[in-house]
Scaffold this motif. Structure first.
Motif, short mmCIF file in Angstrom:
data_model
loop_
_atom_site.label_atom_id
_atom_site.label_comp_id
_atom_site.label_asym_id
_atom_site.label_seq_id
_atom_site.Cartn_x
_atom_site.Cartn_y
_atom_site.Cartn_z
N MET A 128 0.85 -1.16 0.00
CA MET A 128 0.00 0.00 0.00
C MET A 128 0.91 1.23 0.00
O MET A 128 1.80 1.36 0.83
N ASN A 129 0.67 2.10 -0.95
CA ASN A 129 1.54 3.28 -1.03
C ASN A 129 1.11 4.35 -0.02
O ASN A 129 0.08 4.24 0.64
N PHE A 130 1.89 5.37 0.04
CA PHE A 130 1.70 6.44 1.04
C PHE A 130 0.34 7.12 0.87
O PHE A 130 -0.35 7.41 1.83
N ARG A 131 -0.03 7.38 -0.39
CA ARG A 131 -1.28 8.08 -0.67
C ARG A 131 -2.48 7.24 -0.19
O ARG A 131 -3.41 7.76 0.42
N ASN A 132 -2.47 5.95 -0.43
CA ASN A 132 -3.57 5.09 0.00
C ASN A 132 -3.63 4.99 1.53
O ASN A 132 -4.72 4.98 2.12
#
Length: 169
Positions: free
Chosen positions: A1-5
């Motif tokens: 899961m990336n930072f934005r998510n």
């Protein structure tokens, strides 16, 4: 899961918690408002009606004594009838309010015989006055009407104390 998510997920959790807090506060406020309304309609109204009965009981005694002192005074008779009527009105209103307060149906049923005894004593005093027996009327006030009022007064004050304790709790 990336930072934005992760950031969106965290913001979503915070917003969900905020909405849940608002919902809990709203339902708590509604429950408090309902409880306060029940208090106003029940215990507070009952207390007010009991105080009115006490006041009118005192007024009946004063009016009766005024009639004995001056049987020709029509205002004293009016005051007695008004106090009797107002006492009965307050008793009826207290009976309605007592349905919302736990344990007060029996207390009000106890007042009925006391009120009847007092009314009978007042009727005897008035009959003695109509017969021109002022000294007999005074004796009846002391021997019947005053003790009947004292019994009523004690019952009213005891019930008011019970209402106060219920309010405190």
């Amino acid at each position: 899961m990336n930072f934005r998510n992760r950031l969106l997920f965290s913001m979503g959790l915070i917003m969900a918690a905020f909405v849940a807090a608002i919902a809990v506060a709203y339902f708590g406020l509604r429950t408090s408002a309902t409880s306060f309304s029940e208090f106003l309609d029940g215990e507070l109204a009952l207390r007010q009606h009991y105080r009115e009965m006490y006041t009118q009981g005192l007024q009946m005694g004063q009016a009766l004594r005024n009639i004995v002192l001056d049987p020709a005074n029509p205002k004293a008779y009016e005051n007695l009838e008004k106090a009797r009527k107002d006492f009965a009105t307050a008793r009826d209103a207290a009976a309605r309010a007592a349905t919302t307060v736990e344990g007060f149906g029996d207390a009000l049923s106890r007042l009925g015989p006391l009120a009847k005894t007092q009314a009978e004593a007042q009727t005897e005093v008035m009959a003695a006055l109509k017969a021109g027996q002022v000294d007999e009327a005074k004796a009846l006030i002391n021997s019947k009407e005053t003790p009947a009022w004292r019994a009523m007064k004690k019952a009213l004050l005891d019930d008011l104390d019970t209402i106060r304790k219920a309010t405190d709790s």
